[in-house]
Write a protein that holds these residues in place. Structure first.
Motif, PDB file in Angstrom:
ATOM      1  N   ASP A  43       0.811  -1.228   0.000  1.00 16.45           N
ATOM      2  CA  ASP A  43       0.000   0.000   0.000  1.00 16.45           C
ATOM      3  C   ASP A  43       0.842   1.275   0.000  1.00 16.45           C
ATOM      4  O   ASP A  43       0.509   2.246   0.665  1.00 16.45           O
ATOM      5  CB  ASP A  43      -0.959   0.022   1.209  1.00 16.45           C
ATOM      6  CG  ASP A  43      -2.000  -1.082   1.137  1.00 16.45           C
ATOM      7  OD1 ASP A  43      -2.347  -1.488   0.010  1.00 16.45           O
ATOM      8  OD2 ASP A  43      -2.450  -1.536   2.203  1.00 16.45           O
ATOM      9  N   SER A  67       0.431   8.021  -0.820  1.00 16.13           N
ATOM     10  CA  SER A  67      -0.048   6.727  -0.329  1.00 16.13           C
ATOM     11  C   SER A  67      -0.956   6.958   0.878  1.00 16.13           C
ATOM     12  O   SER A  67      -0.961   8.042   1.469  1.00 16.13           O
ATOM     13  CB  SER A  67       1.142   5.869   0.081  1.00 16.13           C
ATOM     14  OG  SER A  67       1.812   6.489   1.170  1.00 16.13           O
ATOM     15  N   ASP A 106     -12.388  -2.557   1.963  1.00  9.82           N
ATOM     16  CA  ASP A 106     -12.172  -3.629   0.988  1.00  9.82           C
ATOM     17  C   ASP A 106     -13.411  -4.524   0.958  1.00  9.82           C
ATOM     18  O   ASP A 106     -13.741  -5.156   1.957  1.00  9.82           O
ATOM     19  CB  ASP A 106     -10.941  -4.458   1.376  1.00  9.82           C
ATOM     20  CG  ASP A 106      -9.672  -3.621   1.394  1.00  9.82           C
ATOM     21  OD1 ASP A 106      -9.322  -3.074   0.330  1.00  9.82           O
ATOM     22  OD2 ASP A 106      -9.041  -3.514   2.460  1.00  9.82           O
TER      23      ASP A 106
END
Ligand code: ZN
Length: 136
Positions: A43, A67, A106
């Protein structure tokens, strides 16, 4: 549900956002005596793993300012970023979260820094804590 006893949930790791791994490694490794565990980057973060019993401390340094860790550091500064719990069945747990109205970051499991399947829950529906779920 199977009749097998559940192993139960425990903390897999705590993710700590750091501006530079080199600044924090001496504290965790040399002063507190946690041993290093090699981890892959994930990530957009460089990750240093340190064993604290069966759980890990993961120091997360942004490899890229855009990020998620880079944005977190800019907004909130260094500190605890997320808590990761092991679950027996990640897909089933995500279904339970969905049914309970928890917002998922997610929707499906993906592979995390330890090579295990993981998924994140949104802090707006967990009392302000970014929660990661991981398979054993
Ligand atoms: Zn994590």
């Amino acid at each position: 549900m199977s009749d097998q006893p559940r192993r139960g949930t425990r903390i897999a790791h705590i993710g700590i956002a750091a501006r530079a791994l080199d600044e924090l490694m001496p504290l965790y490794r040399d002063v507190l005596g946690l041993s290093e565990v090699p981890l892959d980057d994930a990530d957009g973060a460089r990750i240093a793993g340190l064993a604290a019993g069966e759980s890990l401390v993961e120091l997360l340094e942004p490899a890229d300012p855009h990020s998620p860790i880079g944005k977190f550091l800019e907004k909130r500064g260094p500190g605890i970023h997320h808590v990761c719990f092991y679950v027996d069945d990640l897909v089933e747990t995500l279904e339970r979260c969905r049914a309970a109205g928890v917002t998922l970051i997610d929707q499906q499991p993906r592979v995390g820094a330890e090579g295990k399947r993981i998924a994140f829950l949104h802090p707006k529906s967990t009392g302000g804590v970014l929660i990661e779920l991981s398979e054993y």
